[in-house]
Design an enzyme around this catalytic site. Sequence first.
Site, PDB file in Angstrom:
ATOM      1  N   MET A   1      41.839  55.912  23.986  1.00 36.96           N
ATOM      2  CA  MET A   1      41.325  55.171  25.136  1.00 36.96           C
ATOM      3  C   MET A   1      41.617  55.910  26.446  1.00 36.96           C
ATOM      4  SD  MET A   1      39.949  52.885  23.417  1.00 36.96           S
ATOM      5  CE  MET A   1      39.396  51.662  24.602  1.00 36.96           C
ATOM      6  N   ARG A   2      41.060  57.093  26.525  1.00 40.38           N
ATOM      7  CA  ARG A   2      41.374  57.921  27.679  1.00 40.38           C
ATOM      8  C   ARG A   2      40.200  58.841  27.941  1.00 40.38           C
ATOM      9  NH1 ARG A   2      46.245  59.814  29.957  1.00 40.38           N
ATOM     10  NH2 ARG A   2      45.836  61.848  30.857  1.00 40.38           N
ATOM     11  N   HIS A  51      32.460  55.249  18.366  1.00 44.74           N
ATOM     12  CA  HIS A  51      32.250  54.297  19.453  1.00 44.74           C
ATOM     13  C   HIS A  51      31.588  53.038  18.890  1.00 44.74           C
ATOM     14  CE1 HIS A  51      31.544  52.927  23.541  1.00 44.74           C
ATOM     15  NE2 HIS A  51      30.338  52.581  23.152  1.00 44.74           N
ATOM     16  N   SER A  80      28.705  54.204  16.350  1.00 40.52           N
ATOM     17  CA  SER A  80      28.145  55.557  16.389  1.00 40.52           C
ATOM     18  C   SER A  80      29.278  56.564  16.274  1.00 40.52           C
ATOM     19  CB  SER A  80      27.461  55.825  17.743  1.00 40.52           C
ATOM     20  OG  SER A  80      26.541  54.815  18.078  1.00 40.52           O
ATOM     21  N   ASP A 105      30.987  58.866  26.352  1.00 42.70           N
ATOM     22  CA  ASP A 105      30.192  58.327  25.244  1.00 42.70           C
ATOM     23  C   ASP A 105      28.748  58.840  25.275  1.00 42.70           C
ATOM     24  OD1 ASP A 105      32.442  56.816  24.436  1.00 42.70           O
ATOM     25  OD2 ASP A 105      31.879  55.175  25.772  1.00 42.70           O
ATOM     26  N   GLU A 157      32.615  50.484  10.656  1.00 43.90           N
ATOM     27  CA  GLU A 157      33.018  51.668  11.430  1.00 43.90           C
ATOM     28  C   GLU A 157      33.827  52.619  10.564  1.00 43.90           C
ATOM     29  OE1 GLU A 157      35.204  51.468  15.105  1.00 43.90           O
ATOM     30  OE2 GLU A 157      34.222  49.607  15.637  1.00 43.90           O
TER      31      GLU A 157
HETATM   32  C1  GRF Z   1      37.334  51.018  17.459  1.00 40.68           C
HETATM   33  O1  GRF Z   1      36.459  49.946  17.617  1.00 40.68           O
HETATM   34  C2  GRF Z   1      36.681  52.314  17.892  1.00 40.68           C
HETATM   35  O2  GRF Z   1      35.319  52.357  17.591  1.00 40.68           O
HETATM   36  C3  GRF Z   1      36.879  52.260  19.374  1.00 40.68           C
HETATM   37  O3  GRF Z   1      38.156  51.713  19.555  1.00 40.68           O
HETATM   38  C4  GRF Z   1      38.490  50.912  18.435  1.00 40.68           C
HETATM   39  C5  GRF Z   1      39.749  51.469  17.873  1.00 40.68           C
HETATM   40  O4  GRF Z   1      40.240  50.737  16.797  1.00 40.68           O
HETATM   41  N1  GRF Z   1      36.661  53.554  19.967  1.00 40.68           N
HETATM   42  P1  GRF Z   1      41.421  51.320  15.910  1.00 40.68           P
HETATM   43  O5  GRF Z   1      42.542  51.752  16.866  1.00 40.68           O
HETATM   44  O6  GRF Z   1      40.891  52.491  15.124  1.00 40.68           O
HETATM   45  O7  GRF Z   1      41.843  50.200  15.031  1.00 40.68           O
END
Ligand code: GRF
Length: 225
Positions: A97-98, A116, A143, A152, A181
């Site tokens: 998250m950066r 994402h 994605s 993104d 995902e």
């Molecule tokens: C996931 O939804 C991923 O797509 C997004 O952040 C979330 C991370 O979840 N980028 P995790 O830390 O893998 O459980």
Amino acid sequence: MTAPHRQRLRLAVFASGRGSNFEAILAAVRAQRLDADLVALCSDKPASRAVDVARQNGIDVIALAQADFADRRAFDHALFDRTSRYAPDLIVLAGFMRIVDSNVIDAWRGRIINIHPSLLPKFAGLRTHQRALDAHEKFHGASVHFVTPQLDGGPVISHVQIEVQPGDDESKLAARLLPMEHRLLVATLQLFAARRISLDGDNVIVDTQRLDRPLRYANDGFADF
Ligand code: GRF
């Protein structure tokens, strides 16, 4: 004749929080469903669950805290420099998250991907599930894309799609998407492990063909592929 020897793909996974995508990769590697080596888990959050899971599983951890660096740029360079000592073939941002310094990203172009939770190019950025609901989308999804300095915004490799159901709220939709995902990410990494995916300029190349739309993951595999 024996098959030509191919080096196993070396993966470094970057995660900031829960780390469920990291766990999915780890499980696939351990079960030999993914022909790759997980060389490091890298994080900007030393106290995150992702870091704990890596340690518990004997995976090397590189976890740095922004507070120990003069600025964001210095932090990003340090984290990626340390990662490069592990000589990964591919960096996987999985809930990292950066926003990373663009010089660092450019240096890894074609060797860094992100997962994402939206059907890019729809809903880049945060709160994707709520935004899909607010826009009354019939379908939502995730994605995997190559990372470029545009948030993104890099070339999309693969999609998985789910239907938005009546009664869905943000958390229900997120919970239904998450396992998809995981599958999308592992399946896409399998293609990397087989050396089938590359980036040429802004084009995703699968085998020798330019992809004109993202690969679609459905029914445990990539449709039309
Ligand atoms: C996931 O939804 C991923 O797509 C997004 O952040 C979330 C991370 O979840 N980028 P995790 O830390 O893998 O459980």
